[in-house]
Each structure stands twice: as C-alpha cells, then as structure tokens.
Design a protein around this motif. Structure first.
Motif, mmCIF file in Angstrom:
data_model
loop_
_atom_site.group_PDB
_atom_site.id
_atom_site.type_symbol
_atom_site.label_atom_id
_atom_site.label_comp_id
_atom_site.label_asym_id
_atom_site.label_seq_id
_atom_site.Cartn_x
_atom_site.Cartn_y
_atom_site.Cartn_z
ATOM 1 N N PRO A 71 0.648 -1.442 0.076
ATOM 2 C CA PRO A 71 0.306 0.046 0.011
ATOM 3 C C PRO A 71 0.579 1.064 0.323
ATOM 4 N N THR A 72 0.612 2.413 -0.945
ATOM 5 C CA THR A 72 0.959 3.475 -0.721
ATOM 6 C C THR A 72 0.200 3.599 0.949
ATOM 7 N N ASN A 73 1.255 5.021 0.586
ATOM 8 C CA ASN A 73 0.472 6.035 1.768
ATOM 9 C C ASN A 73 -0.603 6.536 1.652
ATOM 10 N N PHE A 74 -1.472 7.309 0.429
ATOM 11 C CA PHE A 74 -2.925 7.457 0.413
ATOM 12 C C PHE A 74 -3.511 5.766 0.324
ATOM 13 N N ASP A 75 -2.992 5.129 0.472
ATOM 14 C CA ASP A 75 -4.006 4.140 0.367
ATOM 15 C C ASP A 75 -3.769 3.560 1.864
ATOM 16 N N LYS A 76 -3.006 3.724 2.588
ATOM 17 C CA LYS A 76 -2.785 3.902 3.958
ATOM 18 C C LYS A 76 -3.704 4.063 4.838
ATOM 19 N N SER A 96 -3.916 -7.211 0.242
ATOM 20 C CA SER A 96 -4.844 -8.373 -0.114
ATOM 21 C C SER A 96 -5.687 -6.536 -1.449
ATOM 22 N N SER A 97 -5.720 -7.018 -2.610
ATOM 23 C CA SER A 97 -6.439 -5.885 -3.259
ATOM 24 C C SER A 97 -8.088 -5.583 -3.299
ATOM 25 N N ASP A 98 -8.245 -7.229 -2.651
ATOM 26 C CA ASP A 98 -9.788 -6.932 -2.627
ATOM 27 C C ASP A 98 -10.354 -6.329 -1.230
ATOM 28 N N VAL A 99 -9.080 -6.354 -0.198
ATOM 29 C CA VAL A 99 -9.276 -5.202 1.129
ATOM 30 C C VAL A 99 -9.277 -3.843 0.587
ATOM 31 N N LEU A 100 -8.328 -3.902 0.057
ATOM 32 C CA LEU A 100 -8.082 -1.931 -0.927
ATOM 33 C C LEU A 100 -9.350 -1.781 -1.102
ATOM 34 N N ALA A 102 -12.063 -2.535 -1.387
ATOM 35 C CA ALA A 102 -13.636 -2.989 -0.296
ATOM 36 C C ALA A 102 -13.454 -1.088 0.709
ATOM 37 N N ALA A 103 -12.041 -1.006 0.758
ATOM 38 C CA ALA A 103 -12.014 0.309 2.023
ATOM 39 C C ALA A 103 -12.473 1.343 0.954
ATOM 40 N N ARG A 104 -11.550 1.363 -0.519
ATOM 41 C CA ARG A 104 -11.696 2.617 -1.365
ATOM 42 C C ARG A 104 -13.378 2.780 -1.696
ATOM 43 N N ASN A 105 -14.435 1.454 -1.719
ATOM 44 C CA ASN A 105 -15.512 1.516 -2.260
ATOM 45 C C ASN A 105 -16.759 2.208 -0.599
ATOM 46 N N VAL A 106 -16.363 1.744 0.832
ATOM 47 C CA VAL A 106 -16.578 2.923 1.856
ATOM 48 C C VAL A 106 -15.922 4.291 1.821
ATOM 49 N N VAL A 107 -14.381 4.640 1.179
ATOM 50 C CA VAL A 107 -14.425 6.388 1.508
ATOM 51 C C VAL A 107 -15.188 6.202 0.883
ATOM 52 N N ARG A 108 -15.355 5.744 -0.933
ATOM 53 C CA ARG A 108 -15.827 6.370 -1.902
ATOM 54 C C ARG A 108 -16.829 7.321 -1.775
#
Length: 167
Positions: A71-76, A96-100, A102-108
């Motif tokens: 993960p990058t700093n933004f991903d963190k 995992s790409s799936d975890v990332l 899912a987190a992006r969808n929640v933030v969106r």
C-alpha cells in the motif's frame, strides 16, 4: 456436442438449461452435470488442479503475494479512514487487492454522503439568505435598476463635462 447444437449451446446455456429443473441453480452444471456429461474435461480440471497444488507446494512464497500489493501512503490513509485499521502502523506490509478495493468503496460512499450533506446545507443557506434579502427588498430586479440608474447618471455627467469643456 456443442458443435452439433451451434454456438448458443455454451456452458452458460447448459448451466441454465440443466440447472433450472433441479433447484434453480445455474452453477449446478459446473458442479454436477459437467463432470458426468463431459468426463474428459473433469479429468483435465483435476489434473490441472493437482499440478497447481504441486507448484504451490514447491514454491509456497510465489503464490502468496499474487493478489497482494504494497500500500502507498494514500492507500494507508484510505484504509484507516475506512475503518479497516486503527492506525497506519497497524497496516501490514502487503494488502490484498480485495481489502483495498473494499476500503476504497467505503471511502467513496462516505465522500458521497459528505457531498450530499454539503449540497443540502448550501441549498438551505441560499433559501434563508434569499428570504432575508426579499424582506429587505434587495431583489435582483431592484439591484439592476439601481445599477442602471447609476450608469445613466455617470453617462450624463460625462456628457455635461464634454459639452462644458471648450476646445
């Protein structure tokens, strides 16, 4: 068999045709009917799976990070803001790409909710300020009339100054 019946008899069509009579399950074709009706393919899949297991046993580290990424700093920040982890220090080295995703969808979704709230707040503010301006009789029509009257007065002064100056 598929060549005889044409292109429409694909595996998805077989799954729908055979799955509906027995329990309405399109996946029934892949689990039950395909190994019975097409035994050569089932044996091939088993051989491929056995080969995959053998490769995984020979080099266990290679398969572990296939879908993982660093993960990058933004991903963190996204993972922390989504609530997946409490602090950035808690985030492991590979995610995992799936975890990332899912987190992006929640933030969106959170960002969309914030934008909806700001839009409603802006609309209410405009309604309130519009009503206050209407009470003070500061309508757009009155403001435009005053502005045009001011321009006319300035234009008349300029004409009088131009006529009054001898050349």
């Amino acid at each position: 068999m598929a060549r005889l019946l044409g292109l429409w008899w694909s595996s998805a069509a077989r799954g729908r045709m055979l799955g509906r009579p027995v329990g309405h399950s399109p996946g029934l074709w892949h689990r039950v009917a395909r190994p019975v009706l097409c035994p050569a393919r089932a044996v091939g899949n088993k051989a491929r799976d056995a080969q995959h297991v053998a490769l995984r046993a020979a080099d266990p580290g290679k398969e572990a990070f296939r879908n993982d990424r660093r993960p990058t700093n933004f991903d963190k920040k996204v993972l922390v803001w989504a609530g997946r982890f409490k602090k950035e220090e808690d985030i492991p080295k590979h995610i995992s790409s799936d975890v990332l995703d899912a987190a992006r969808n929640v933030v969106r979704i959170k960002v969309c909710y914030i934008m909806i709230a700001l839009t409603v707040l802006g609309c209410l503010t405009m309604v309130i300020t519009g009503k206050e301006a209407a009470k003070k009789d500061q309508t757009l029509l009155r403001v435009n009339i005053e502005k045009k009257a001011k321009w006319r007065a300035e234009a008349e002064k300029d004409q009088e100054a131009a006529v009054g100056k001898p050349q």
